[in-house]
Motif scaffolding. Structure first.
Motif, PDB file in Angstrom:
ATOM      1  N   VAL A   6       0.858  -1.187   0.000  1.00 22.01           N
ATOM      2  CA  VAL A   6       0.000   0.000   0.000  1.00 22.01           C
ATOM      3  C   VAL A   6       0.895   1.239   0.000  1.00 22.01           C
ATOM      4  N   LYS A   7       0.267   2.380  -0.316  1.00 23.38           N
ATOM      5  CA  LYS A   7       1.053   3.604  -0.492  1.00 23.38           C
ATOM      6  C   LYS A   7       1.690   4.057   0.826  1.00 23.38           C
ATOM      7  N   ASP A   8       0.870   4.197   1.827  1.00 25.95           N
ATOM      8  CA  ASP A   8       1.388   4.792   3.064  1.00 25.95           C
ATOM      9  C   ASP A   8       0.590   4.306   4.281  1.00 25.95           C
ATOM     10  N   TYR A   9       0.927   4.883   5.419  1.00 27.31           N
ATOM     11  CA  TYR A   9       0.315   4.465   6.687  1.00 27.31           C
ATOM     12  C   TYR A   9      -1.216   4.579   6.648  1.00 27.31           C
ATOM     13  N   ASN A  10      -1.709   5.684   6.072  1.00 31.32           N
ATOM     14  CA  ASN A  10      -3.167   5.879   6.036  1.00 31.32           C
ATOM     15  C   ASN A  10      -3.865   4.811   5.211  1.00 31.32           C
ATOM     16  N   GLU A  11      -3.257   4.488   4.065  1.00 32.79           N
ATOM     17  CA  GLU A  11      -3.886   3.466   3.224  1.00 32.79           C
ATOM     18  C   GLU A  11      -3.831   2.102   3.922  1.00 32.79           C
ATOM     19  N   ILE A 187      -1.189 -17.423  18.759  1.00 30.68           N
ATOM     20  CA  ILE A 187      -1.385 -16.503  17.630  1.00 30.68           C
ATOM     21  C   ILE A 187      -1.702 -17.292  16.360  1.00 30.68           C
ATOM     22  N   MET A 188      -0.985 -18.396  16.175  1.00 32.86           N
ATOM     23  CA  MET A 188      -1.166 -19.189  14.946  1.00 32.86           C
ATOM     24  C   MET A 188      -2.535 -19.854  14.869  1.00 32.86           C
ATOM     25  N   GLN A 189      -3.245 -19.937  16.013  1.00 35.33           N
ATOM     26  CA  GLN A 189      -4.570 -20.562  15.992  1.00 35.33           C
ATOM     27  C   GLN A 189      -5.651 -19.609  15.495  1.00 35.33           C
ATOM     28  N   ALA A 190      -5.313 -18.323  15.332  1.00 38.44           N
ATOM     29  CA  ALA A 190      -6.299 -17.385  14.783  1.00 38.44           C
ATOM     30  C   ALA A 190      -6.651 -17.838  13.363  1.00 38.44           C
ATOM     31  N   LYS A 191      -7.932 -17.595  12.985  1.00 37.37           N
ATOM     32  CA  LYS A 191      -8.348 -18.061  11.661  1.00 37.37           C
ATOM     33  C   LYS A 191      -7.669 -17.250  10.550  1.00 37.37           C
ATOM     34  N   LYS A 192      -7.488 -15.960  10.825  1.00 37.19           N
ATOM     35  CA  LYS A 192      -6.810 -15.117   9.842  1.00 37.19           C
ATOM     36  C   LYS A 192      -5.881 -14.175  10.596  1.00 37.19           C
ATOM     37  N   ILE A 193      -4.772 -13.828   9.981  1.00 40.66           N
ATOM     38  CA  ILE A 193      -3.816 -12.915  10.623  1.00 40.66           C
ATOM     39  C   ILE A 193      -3.529 -11.744   9.691  1.00 40.66           C
ATOM     40  N   LEU A 194      -3.562 -10.564  10.263  1.00 38.12           N
ATOM     41  CA  LEU A 194      -3.297  -9.345   9.504  1.00 38.12           C
ATOM     42  C   LEU A 194      -2.055  -8.715  10.116  1.00 38.12           C
ATOM     43  N   LEU A 195      -0.945  -8.769   9.380  1.00 36.77           N
ATOM     44  CA  LEU A 195       0.308  -8.196   9.882  1.00 36.77           C
ATOM     45  C   LEU A 195       0.491  -6.820   9.241  1.00 36.77           C
ATOM     46  N   LEU A 196       0.587  -5.795  10.071  1.00 38.89           N
ATOM     47  CA  LEU A 196       0.710  -4.424   9.568  1.00 38.89           C
ATOM     48  C   LEU A 196       2.167  -3.975   9.695  1.00 38.89           C
ATOM     49  N   VAL A 197       2.719  -3.478   8.591  1.00 36.33           N
ATOM     50  CA  VAL A 197       4.132  -3.067   8.613  1.00 36.33           C
ATOM     51  C   VAL A 197       4.246  -1.709   7.927  1.00 36.33           C
ATOM     52  N   SER A 198       4.701  -0.726   8.684  1.00 34.02           N
ATOM     53  CA  SER A 198       4.786   0.623   8.119  1.00 34.02           C
ATOM     54  C   SER A 198       6.099   1.295   8.505  1.00 34.02           C
ATOM     55  N   GLY A 199       6.678   2.011   7.559  1.00 35.41           N
ATOM     56  CA  GLY A 199       7.845   2.852   7.867  1.00 35.41           C
ATOM     57  C   GLY A 199       9.155   2.180   7.510  1.00 35.41           C
ATOM     58  N   GLU A 200      10.110   3.045   7.178  1.00 35.06           N
ATOM     59  CA  GLU A 200      11.413   2.572   6.717  1.00 35.06           C
ATOM     60  C   GLU A 200      12.135   1.756   7.780  1.00 35.06           C
ATOM     61  N   HIS A 226       1.162 -20.334   8.244  1.00 35.16           N
ATOM     62  CA  HIS A 226      -0.274 -20.146   8.522  1.00 35.16           C
ATOM     63  C   HIS A 226      -1.004 -20.045   7.187  1.00 35.16           C
ATOM     64  N   PRO A 227      -2.181 -20.693   7.073  1.00 34.89           N
ATOM     65  CA  PRO A 227      -2.854 -20.709   5.771  1.00 34.89           C
ATOM     66  C   PRO A 227      -3.504 -19.390   5.355  1.00 34.89           C
ATOM     67  N   ASN A 228      -3.660 -18.443   6.270  1.00 39.18           N
ATOM     68  CA  ASN A 228      -4.412 -17.233   5.905  1.00 39.18           C
ATOM     69  C   ASN A 228      -3.811 -15.980   6.548  1.00 39.18           C
ATOM     70  N   VAL A 229      -2.697 -15.527   5.972  1.00 42.68           N
ATOM     71  CA  VAL A 229      -2.023 -14.337   6.494  1.00 42.68           C
ATOM     72  C   VAL A 229      -1.975 -13.264   5.406  1.00 42.68           C
ATOM     73  N   VAL A 230      -2.381 -12.058   5.757  1.00 38.48           N
ATOM     74  CA  VAL A 230      -2.216 -10.927   4.846  1.00 38.48           C
ATOM     75  C   VAL A 230      -1.219  -9.966   5.496  1.00 38.48           C
ATOM     76  N   VAL A 231      -0.155  -9.643   4.765  1.00 41.01           N
ATOM     77  CA  VAL A 231       0.809  -8.649   5.240  1.00 41.01           C
ATOM     78  C   VAL A 231       0.487  -7.348   4.497  1.00 41.01           C
ATOM     79  N   LEU A 232       0.097  -6.329   5.238  1.00 43.12           N
ATOM     80  CA  LEU A 232      -0.164  -5.033   4.618  1.00 43.12           C
ATOM     81  C   LEU A 232       1.052  -4.176   4.896  1.00 43.12           C
ATOM     82  N   ALA A 233       1.824  -3.862   3.865  1.00 42.29           N
ATOM     83  CA  ALA A 233       3.083  -3.127   4.068  1.00 42.29           C
ATOM     84  C   ALA A 233       3.103  -1.878   3.195  1.00 42.29           C
ATOM     85  N   ASP A 234       3.534  -0.761   3.773  1.00 38.38           N
ATOM     86  CA  ASP A 234       3.557   0.466   2.976  1.00 38.38           C
ATOM     87  C   ASP A 234       4.872   0.611   2.206  1.00 38.38           C
ATOM     88  N   THR A 235       4.898   1.583   1.302  1.00 42.54           N
ATOM     89  CA  THR A 235       6.055   1.742   0.416  1.00 42.54           C
ATOM     90  C   THR A 235       7.342   1.924   1.220  1.00 42.54           C
TER      91      THR A 235
END
Ligand code: F6R
Length: 238
Positions: A6-11, A187-200, A226-235
């Motif tokens: 994603v573009k940045d922290y807000n997105e 943590i791994m027992q969660a059905k879905k995991i959303l890992l947020l990563v922002s900043g240099e 884990h079968p269902n992980v989304v990593v949302l990482a900014d530029t």
């Protein structure tokens, strides 16, 4: 593991919010795993905004936070109890009886860990767990070397983590030396995991996560299994 750039922290915050609200629409009694720190603050602001404009209610939501310092009272502004109320719970219609955060002042900390683990199981497991990424790859307060099979437990904080978190305290000496954290297996027992990563400053950790091997030396690497992980990482992080 799906990497979404994603573009940045807000997105990143807006996208995380929309993924979670979609899940909440589908579940009768959604169970959310929450994190503290700088990373999810924008997500919590998005939740509050969506609530204020009448798009969502949190009245049927149960939450479990990842962790809490040992020894801080709920009124201490550096406790994660305080953080969650201040940044989210006091601004939405969540039922505080459905909010769960480890009690770092429990008389029997070991029992507190067992009870926390049991409550997560009884809730039917976490639908989406939000995670931030530590500079050393920690997730929750699971520092490098923590067994992948760990459940909720008491940890000694790494000096690098105490230093990183000292920005919220007036002195490094005030940062607690211990915490209670969900374990890696929890943590791994969660059905879905959303890992947020922002900043240099997270870019080295993100590179190691994407390119490195799965190893207890870098706790977040387990997410590749884990079968269902989304990593949302900014530029900046990418
Ligand atoms: C917070 C937590 C930690 C943080 C991590 C990143 O509940 O468990 O693992 O997610 O330390 O912290 P920030 O977001 O401040 O960079």
């Amino acid at each position: 593991m799906e990497l979404v750039k994603v573009k940045d922290y807000n997105e990143m915050s807006a996208k995380a919010c929309s993924i979670i609200l979609d899940m909440m629409e589908q579940e009768k009694n959604p169970v959310l795993g929450l994190a503290t720190g700088s990373t999810p603050e924008g997500l919590y602001q998005q939740f509050i905004h969506q609530y204020n404009i009448g798009n969502v209610s949190f009245s049927n939501v149960t939450t479990f936070n990842l962790d809490e310092y040992v020894g801080l009272s709920e009124q201490d502004p550096n406790s994660y109890h305080y953080y969650m109320k201040d940044k989210l719970f006091h601004h939405i219609d969540i039922n505080l009886e459905q909010v769960n955060i480890p009690n770092g002042r429990a008389r029997d900390l070991e029992q507190e860990c067992l009870d926390y683990e049991r409550k997560i199981k009884e809730s039917g497991h976490i639908d989406i767990q939000v995670l931030g990424l530590g500079l050393n790859g920690h997730i929750g307060f699971n520092e490098p070397g923590t067994a992948f099979s760990s459940k909720t437990h008491v940890v000694k904080l790494a000096e690098s983590t105490r230093k990183a978190n000292s920005r919220f305290f007036s002195k490094l000496e005030q940062v607690p030396r211990e915490a209670i954290t969900m374990g890696i297996e929890t943590i791994m027992q969660a059905k879905k995991i959303l890992l947020l990563v922002s900043g240099e400053k997270k870019s080295n950790a993100l590179t190691r996560l994407i390119e490195g091997e799965v190893s207890e030396d870098f706790p977040a690497s387990i997410l590749k299994h884990h079968p269902n992980v989304v990593v949302l990482a900014d530029t900046a992080a990418c």
